[in-house]
Design a protein around this motif. Structure first.
Motif, mmCIF file in Angstrom:
data_model
loop_
_atom_site.group_PDB
_atom_site.id
_atom_site.type_symbol
_atom_site.label_atom_id
_atom_site.label_comp_id
_atom_site.label_asym_id
_atom_site.label_seq_id
_atom_site.Cartn_x
_atom_site.Cartn_y
_atom_site.Cartn_z
ATOM 1 N N UNK A 116 0.840 -1.208 0.000
ATOM 2 C CA UNK A 116 0.000 0.000 0.000
ATOM 3 C C UNK A 116 0.872 1.253 0.000
ATOM 4 N N UNK A 117 1.899 1.291 0.853
ATOM 5 C CA UNK A 117 2.781 2.465 0.919
ATOM 6 C C UNK A 117 3.504 2.687 -0.408
ATOM 7 N N UNK A 118 3.997 1.607 -1.001
ATOM 8 C CA UNK A 118 4.694 1.733 -2.288
ATOM 9 C C UNK A 118 3.746 2.288 -3.347
ATOM 10 N N UNK A 119 2.537 1.784 -3.378
ATOM 11 C CA UNK A 119 1.565 2.263 -4.362
ATOM 12 C C UNK A 119 1.214 3.725 -4.124
ATOM 13 N N UNK A 120 1.002 4.106 -2.868
ATOM 14 C CA UNK A 120 0.672 5.504 -2.561
ATOM 15 C C UNK A 120 1.824 6.444 -2.912
ATOM 16 N N UNK A 121 3.060 5.957 -2.783
ATOM 17 C CA UNK A 121 4.235 6.769 -3.100
ATOM 18 C C UNK A 121 4.602 6.708 -4.580
ATOM 19 N N UNK A 122 3.819 5.947 -5.361
ATOM 20 C CA UNK A 122 4.084 5.830 -6.790
ATOM 21 C C UNK A 122 5.307 4.990 -7.122
ATOM 22 N N UNK A 123 5.726 4.155 -6.198
ATOM 23 C CA UNK A 123 6.902 3.309 -6.414
ATOM 24 C C UNK A 123 6.486 1.995 -7.068
ATOM 25 N N UNK A 124 7.386 1.454 -7.871
ATOM 26 C CA UNK A 124 7.167 0.133 -8.446
ATOM 27 C C UNK A 124 7.402 -0.918 -7.375
ATOM 28 N N UNK A 125 6.605 -1.969 -7.403
ATOM 29 C CA UNK A 125 6.805 -3.074 -6.465
ATOM 30 C C UNK A 125 7.963 -3.935 -6.958
ATOM 31 N N UNK A 126 8.764 -4.452 -6.036
ATOM 32 C CA UNK A 126 9.852 -5.329 -6.469
ATOM 33 C C UNK A 126 9.300 -6.634 -7.032
ATOM 34 N N UNK A 127 10.053 -7.227 -7.928
ATOM 35 C CA UNK A 127 9.693 -8.545 -8.431
ATOM 36 C C UNK A 127 9.944 -9.546 -7.311
ATOM 37 N N UNK A 128 8.966 -10.395 -7.010
ATOM 38 C CA UNK A 128 9.170 -11.371 -5.930
ATOM 39 C C UNK A 128 10.331 -12.316 -6.238
ATOM 40 N N UNK A 129 11.159 -12.548 -5.244
ATOM 41 C CA UNK A 129 12.245 -13.517 -5.379
ATOM 42 C C UNK A 129 11.658 -14.913 -5.491
ATOM 43 N N UNK A 130 12.374 -15.792 -6.152
ATOM 44 C CA UNK A 130 11.924 -17.184 -6.216
ATOM 45 C C UNK A 130 12.244 -17.859 -4.878
ATOM 46 N N UNK A 131 11.473 -18.833 -4.532
ATOM 47 C CA UNK A 131 11.730 -19.559 -3.283
ATOM 48 C C UNK A 131 13.091 -20.242 -3.326
ATOM 49 N N UNK A 169 -3.668 -6.679 -0.921
ATOM 50 C CA UNK A 169 -3.358 -5.499 -0.117
ATOM 51 C C UNK A 169 -4.512 -4.509 -0.085
ATOM 52 N N UNK A 170 -5.196 -4.333 -1.187
ATOM 53 C CA UNK A 170 -6.310 -3.384 -1.224
ATOM 54 C C UNK A 170 -7.442 -3.833 -0.297
ATOM 55 N N UNK A 171 -7.791 -5.100 -0.350
ATOM 56 C CA UNK A 171 -8.839 -5.620 0.533
ATOM 57 C C UNK A 171 -8.399 -5.590 1.989
ATOM 58 N N UNK A 172 -7.142 -5.935 2.241
ATOM 59 C CA UNK A 172 -6.624 -5.904 3.607
ATOM 60 C C UNK A 172 -6.690 -4.486 4.167
ATOM 61 N N UNK A 173 -6.311 -3.522 3.347
ATOM 62 C CA UNK A 173 -6.334 -2.123 3.787
ATOM 63 C C UNK A 173 -7.752 -1.673 4.107
ATOM 64 N N UNK A 174 -8.721 -2.087 3.297
ATOM 65 C CA UNK A 174 -10.118 -1.722 3.565
ATOM 66 C C UNK A 174 -10.559 -2.212 4.943
ATOM 67 N N UNK A 175 -10.124 -3.406 5.291
ATOM 68 C CA UNK A 175 -10.556 -4.008 6.556
ATOM 69 C C UNK A 175 -9.740 -3.555 7.763
ATOM 70 N N UNK A 176 -8.459 -3.224 7.544
ATOM 71 C CA UNK A 176 -7.584 -3.010 8.691
ATOM 72 C C UNK A 176 -6.906 -1.649 8.785
#
Length: 141
Positions: free
Chosen positions: A49-64, A93-100
């Motif tokens: 949520x913070x990254x999206x609000x700040x206009x930052x790109x999300x990192x690509x998830x690392x592989x396990x 994250x959007x649904x989680x933010x709505x609830x919490x």
């Protein structure tokens, strides 16, 4: 939208867990594994949520396969516990933010005095009852 990122869990000698997200370089903790998992979900949702609000790109998830709990701990300058493990954490994250995360707002309402007295005598939480009723009315959105 569902987001999935790996997290590393480290158990201490008192049964508490530290949780690290290498892709975000953040950490959280929990009193036990269940609490740590819930805190990990909250931490991941907040980072997204913070990254999206700040206009930052999300990192690509690392592989396990690329996650090594021992190497990650050492990269932080700490000696790793022997029982660290990696797990995928998923959250909408959007649904989680709505609830919490949404800020509460104050509302005034009027009810009959007898109903107020009866509810108070039963220890009813007015805010909780109103929220539950509104969620039911709007379909849990």
């Amino acid at each position: 939208m569902l987001s999935i990122y790996p997290a590393i869990f480290y158990k201490d000698d008192k049964g508490r867990y530290s949780v690290c997200f290498p892709d975000f370089d953040v950490a959280t903790c929990g009193d036990d594994l269940h609490d740590a998992m819930n805190m990990a979900i909250e931490c991941l949702a907040a980072q997204i949520i913070w990254a999206q609000k700040d206009g930052e790109d999300l990192p690509t998830p690392s592989s396990m396969e690329s996650i090594d709990p021992i190497a990650y701990s050492r990269s932080l300058g700490t000696e790793p516990p022997s029982d660290g493990f990696a797990s995928l954490i998923s959250v909408d994250a959007e649904e989680y933010a709505k609830l919490h995360f949404n800020k509460s707002v104050r509302k005034s309402l009027t009810i009959p005095q007898w109903l107020n007295e009866k509810a108070l005598s039963q220890g009813i939480n007015f805010s909780q009852v109103l929220q539950e009723a509104l969620l039911e009315k709007v379909g849990g959105q």
